[in-house]
Design a protein around this motif. Structure first.
Motif, PDB file in Angstrom:
ATOM      1  N   GLU A 126       0.836  -1.193   0.000  1.00 34.52           N
ATOM      2  CA  GLU A 126       0.000   0.000   0.000  1.00 34.52           C
ATOM      3  C   GLU A 126       0.875   1.248   0.000  1.00 34.52           C
ATOM      4  N   LEU A 127       0.438   2.271  -0.740  1.00 33.34           N
ATOM      5  CA  LEU A 127       1.139   3.548  -0.777  1.00 33.34           C
ATOM      6  C   LEU A 127       0.400   4.560   0.088  1.00 33.34           C
ATOM      7  N   ALA A 128       1.155   5.284   0.902  1.00 29.90           N
ATOM      8  CA  ALA A 128       0.537   6.290   1.762  1.00 29.90           C
ATOM      9  C   ALA A 128      -0.048   7.425   0.933  1.00 29.90           C
ATOM     10  N   SER A 129       0.637   7.788  -0.153  1.00 28.05           N
ATOM     11  CA  SER A 129       0.171   8.866  -1.023  1.00 28.05           C
ATOM     12  C   SER A 129       0.918   8.777  -2.344  1.00 28.05           C
ATOM     13  N   THR A 130       0.396   9.466  -3.348  1.00 29.99           N
ATOM     14  CA  THR A 130       1.074   9.572  -4.642  1.00 29.99           C
ATOM     15  C   THR A 130       1.070  11.044  -5.019  1.00 29.99           C
TER      16      THR A 130
END
Length: 205
Positions: A126-130
């Motif tokens: 999972e990515l915290a933000s892009t």
């Protein structure tokens, strides 16, 4: 023998014998550990007995905890794992060796992403933000260390030289183990889930 051992032994006897046989006051079960590590709270004791070698760092972390919930190793891992390496560096004035201890402390247990990658050819994170990117854009993605930082460096997800996300400190050690192998990797993003998920595969080219 160490004083902490005698205190632990005293606590064991005083808390297992019937109350009518105990002549001395009952002791806090953590007292021996607190004396051994030179700390005065449960949070500091848990940190130092779980791999944080710096008493100064343990004091600094404990002072930043404001919750009134019971402190456990897992709650400390969750609290610290929500921060980045740079946050640790600035908030706690952490040295390189202290940051290394924090990365090991926050590492998710019971898994090996390198082993999973070798066995299944693909892993997801999972990515915290892009930052500054949308699903409609084309990407030329790569994972690499942030050369602008002192060691240990954050691992970023880059699009044509611009960092768009950062690997969580919980995942840092696992991803570092993969990058340090030097294997050719292919990286993508799955926008159909929330939060967006990074997909890493062994290169087929």
């Amino acid at each position: 023998m160490e004083l902490s051992w005698w205190l632990a032994r005293w606590w064991s006897v005083s808390h297992t014998d019937p109350p009518e046989r105990v002549q001395s006051p009952r002791l806090c079960p953590e007292l021996g550990g607190c004396i051994r590590y030179g700390v005065d709270t449960t949070a500091k004791l848990l940190l130092m007995s779980s791999g944080i070698r710096s008493r100064r760092l343990a004091h600094s972390i404990a002072a930043s905890i404001t919750t009134t919930d019971e402190t456990t190793v897992e709650s400390l891992r969750e609290h610290l794992g929500e921060m980045s390496i740079n946050t640790w560096r600035t908030r706690y004035d952490a040295t390189s060796s202290e940051l290394t201890d924090l990365l090991e402390f926050t590492r998710l247990r019971g898994r090996s992403l390198l082993k999973e990658l070798l066995e299944t050819n693909t892993i997801t994170l999972e990515l915290a933000s892009t930052t500054g990117r949308t699903a409609m854009q084309s990407f030329e993605l790569a994972l690499r260390y942030d050369s602008s930082e002192p060691a240990p460096q954050s691992i970023g997800l880059y699009d044509r030289g611009t960092r768009i996300s950062i690997v969580s400190t919980r995942d840092h050690s696992d991803i570092k183990a993969i990058l340090d192998t030097g294997m050719d990797l292919e990286v993508g993003i799955d926008w159909n889930v929330t939060p967006a998920t990074m997909i890493m595969s062994l290169s087929t080219s």
